[in-house]
Every structure is written in C-alpha cells, then in structure tokens.
Design a protein around this motif. Structure first.
Motif, PDB file in Angstrom:
ATOM      1  N   SER A 176      -9.025   6.746  -0.385  1.00 21.93           N
ATOM      2  CA  SER A 176      -7.642   6.639  -0.865  1.00 21.93           C
ATOM      3  C   SER A 176      -7.588   6.187  -2.322  1.00 21.93           C
ATOM      4  O   SER A 176      -6.663   6.544  -3.050  1.00 21.93           O
ATOM      5  N   SER A 177      -8.596   5.446  -2.742  1.00 18.14           N
ATOM      6  CA  SER A 177      -8.635   4.990  -4.128  1.00 18.14           C
ATOM      7  C   SER A 177      -8.739   6.153  -5.107  1.00 18.14           C
ATOM      8  O   SER A 177      -8.119   6.130  -6.167  1.00 18.14           O
ATOM      9  N   VAL A 178      -9.494   7.185  -4.741  1.00 19.15           N
ATOM     10  CA  VAL A 178      -9.675   8.320  -5.651  1.00 19.15           C
ATOM     11  C   VAL A 178      -8.746   9.492  -5.364  1.00 19.15           C
ATOM     12  O   VAL A 178      -8.559  10.350  -6.215  1.00 19.15           O
ATOM     13  N   THR A 179      -8.139   9.526  -4.185  1.00 17.96           N
ATOM     14  CA  THR A 179      -7.254  10.645  -3.859  1.00 17.96           C
ATOM     15  C   THR A 179      -5.777  10.276  -3.878  1.00 17.96           C
ATOM     16  O   THR A 179      -4.935  11.145  -4.061  1.00 17.96           O
ATOM     17  N   VAL A 180      -5.468   9.024  -3.678  1.00 18.52           N
ATOM     18  CA  VAL A 180      -4.070   8.585  -3.670  1.00 18.52           C
ATOM     19  C   VAL A 180      -3.826   7.741  -4.913  1.00 18.52           C
ATOM     20  O   VAL A 180      -3.214   8.203  -5.868  1.00 18.52           O
ATOM     21  N   ALA A 181      -4.291   6.504  -4.889  1.00 17.49           N
ATOM     22  CA  ALA A 181      -4.159   5.608  -6.040  1.00 17.49           C
ATOM     23  C   ALA A 181      -4.844   4.295  -5.701  1.00 17.49           C
ATOM     24  O   ALA A 181      -4.845   3.866  -4.542  1.00 17.49           O
ATOM     25  N   PHE A 182      -5.409   3.645  -6.708  1.00 10.42           N
ATOM     26  CA  PHE A 182      -5.981   2.325  -6.490  1.00 10.42           C
ATOM     27  C   PHE A 182      -4.887   1.352  -6.066  1.00 10.42           C
ATOM     28  O   PHE A 182      -5.140   0.428  -5.291  1.00 10.42           O
ATOM     29  N   ALA A 183      -3.667   1.587  -6.535  1.00  8.59           N
ATOM     30  CA  ALA A 183      -2.526   0.743  -6.160  1.00  8.59           C
ATOM     31  C   ALA A 183      -2.228   0.839  -4.667  1.00  8.59           C
ATOM     32  O   ALA A 183      -1.577  -0.036  -4.106  1.00  8.59           O
ATOM     33  N   CYS A 184      -2.700   1.875  -4.024  1.00  6.65           N
ATOM     34  CA  CYS A 184      -2.606   2.013  -2.568  1.00  6.65           C
ATOM     35  C   CYS A 184      -3.840   1.412  -1.906  1.00  6.65           C
ATOM     36  O   CYS A 184      -3.735   0.698  -0.915  1.00  6.65           O
ATOM     37  N   ALA A 185      -5.019   1.718  -2.455  1.00  9.16           N
ATOM     38  CA  ALA A 185      -6.277   1.327  -1.825  1.00  9.16           C
ATOM     39  C   ALA A 185      -6.467  -0.185  -1.744  1.00  9.16           C
ATOM     40  O   ALA A 185      -6.901  -0.700  -0.710  1.00  9.16           O
ATOM     41  N   ALA A 186      -6.165  -0.898  -2.819  1.00  4.06           N
ATOM     42  CA  ALA A 186      -6.395  -2.347  -2.819  1.00  4.06           C
ATOM     43  C   ALA A 186      -5.543  -3.061  -1.761  1.00  4.06           C
ATOM     44  O   ALA A 186      -6.084  -3.816  -0.948  1.00  4.06           O
TER      45      ALA A 186
ATOM     46  N   ALA B 240       0.838  -1.206   0.000  1.00  2.00           N
ATOM     47  CA  ALA B 240       0.000   0.000   0.000  1.00  2.00           C
ATOM     48  C   ALA B 240       0.869   1.251   0.000  1.00  2.00           C
ATOM     49  O   ALA B 240       0.572   2.225  -0.712  1.00  2.00           O
ATOM     50  N   ILE B 241       1.942   1.230   0.754  1.00  2.00           N
ATOM     51  CA  ILE B 241       2.849   2.381   0.796  1.00  2.00           C
ATOM     52  C   ILE B 241       3.520   2.571  -0.556  1.00  2.00           C
ATOM     53  O   ILE B 241       3.552   3.681  -1.102  1.00  2.00           O
ATOM     54  N   VAL B 242       4.032   1.486  -1.113  1.00  5.28           N
ATOM     55  CA  VAL B 242       4.650   1.562  -2.446  1.00  5.28           C
ATOM     56  C   VAL B 242       3.608   1.997  -3.476  1.00  5.28           C
ATOM     57  O   VAL B 242       3.897   2.809  -4.361  1.00  5.28           O
ATOM     58  N   GLY B 243       2.381   1.496  -3.330  1.00  2.22           N
ATOM     59  CA  GLY B 243       1.296   1.849  -4.232  1.00  2.22           C
ATOM     60  C   GLY B 243       0.836   3.283  -4.093  1.00  2.22           C
ATOM     61  O   GLY B 243       0.153   3.806  -4.970  1.00  2.22           O
ATOM     62  N   ALA B 244       1.203   3.929  -3.009  1.00  2.00           N
ATOM     63  CA  ALA B 244       0.932   5.363  -2.856  1.00  2.00           C
ATOM     64  C   ALA B 244       2.082   6.179  -3.420  1.00  2.00           C
ATOM     65  O   ALA B 244       1.874   7.163  -4.136  1.00  2.00           O
TER      66      ALA B 244
END
Length: 130
Positions: free
Chosen positions: A101-111, A28-32
């Motif tokens: 977080s999916s719409v403000t950070v990234a889905f790669a973080c949210a999932a 999640a951190i890397v995905g953010a």
C-alpha cells in the motif's frame, strides 16, 4: 487514550485502547483518499496516464516541493525500516500489505494502516496473556 497498567506482554506501559486502533484506521482511509484525489487530478491534467517522470519532476519543481518531497522520502524511509523491525519483533502478519500500500496507494495510508494492525496485534497479545 490508553489506560495505565502494569506489565503487558512483558512490557511496562499501557494496555491497548481500541479507540486508538480505529483512529489509525480512519487516518489510513483519509491517507488513501486525499493523495489519490491529487493523483487523479495529476493524471487528468497530464493526459490520462500516470507519467512517473513528470510526477517526480513536478515534485521537485521548486524549493517548497523539494522540501516536502525530501521530507517524505527521509521520514518514510525511517518509518518503513521501523515497521519492518517492529513487525518482526512482535510477530505480526500482513506487513506485505502495508508495504504494498505504501507504493501503490500512499505512504499516508500505509503508516497509519501499520499502526492500526499493530494496535490490533497488541490487543490480541494482551487477550492471550489474560
């Protein structure tokens, strides 16, 4: 990564493994970080503002970009539906944080964030059952 067991919380399968939860959190951190590094570069190159129309246009600028964009749209939609259903099924809290977080950070973080919260919730349910 999980140890075999009998029924856990009325389910057959495996006990939650805390290492898996931390792996999901790391992802999640890397995905953010990785998408936002690209987003910051996009903002820098496009004039110090996030131009959504330009972003979408560039995300569809060629067949390769279209493929990745469409792949993300379909898979993120399916996984988001599953996250809502699964969180309700398990009685999880904080789904709003994942969806935001999916719409403000990234889905790669949210999932992976959802998977982290899910593993933690399953571990808590197991502790309560024991």
């Amino acid at each position: 990564m999980t140890a075999p067991s009998g029924p856990a919380n009325g389910r057959t399968g495996t006990l939650p493994d805390p290492r898996l939860a931390w792996l999901y959190l790391a992802l999640a951190i890397v995905g953010a970080v990785l998408p936002w590094l690209a987003n910051l570069e996009f903002i820098r190159l496009s004039g110090n503002a996030f131009d959504l129309a330009l972003f979408v246009a560039q995300a569809n600028a060629n067949p390769a970009a279209q493929s990745l964009s469409r792949d993300l749209l379909v898979s993120a939609s399916a996984v988001t539906i599953w996250m809502v259903v699964e969180s309700r099924r398990l009685g999880m809290r904080h789904l709003w944080l994942v969806l935001l977080s999916s719409v403000t950070v990234a889905f790669a973080c949210a999932a992976p964030l959802f998977l982290f919260l899910r593993e933690r919730h399953l571990a808590e349910l197991q502790r309560q059952a024991d």
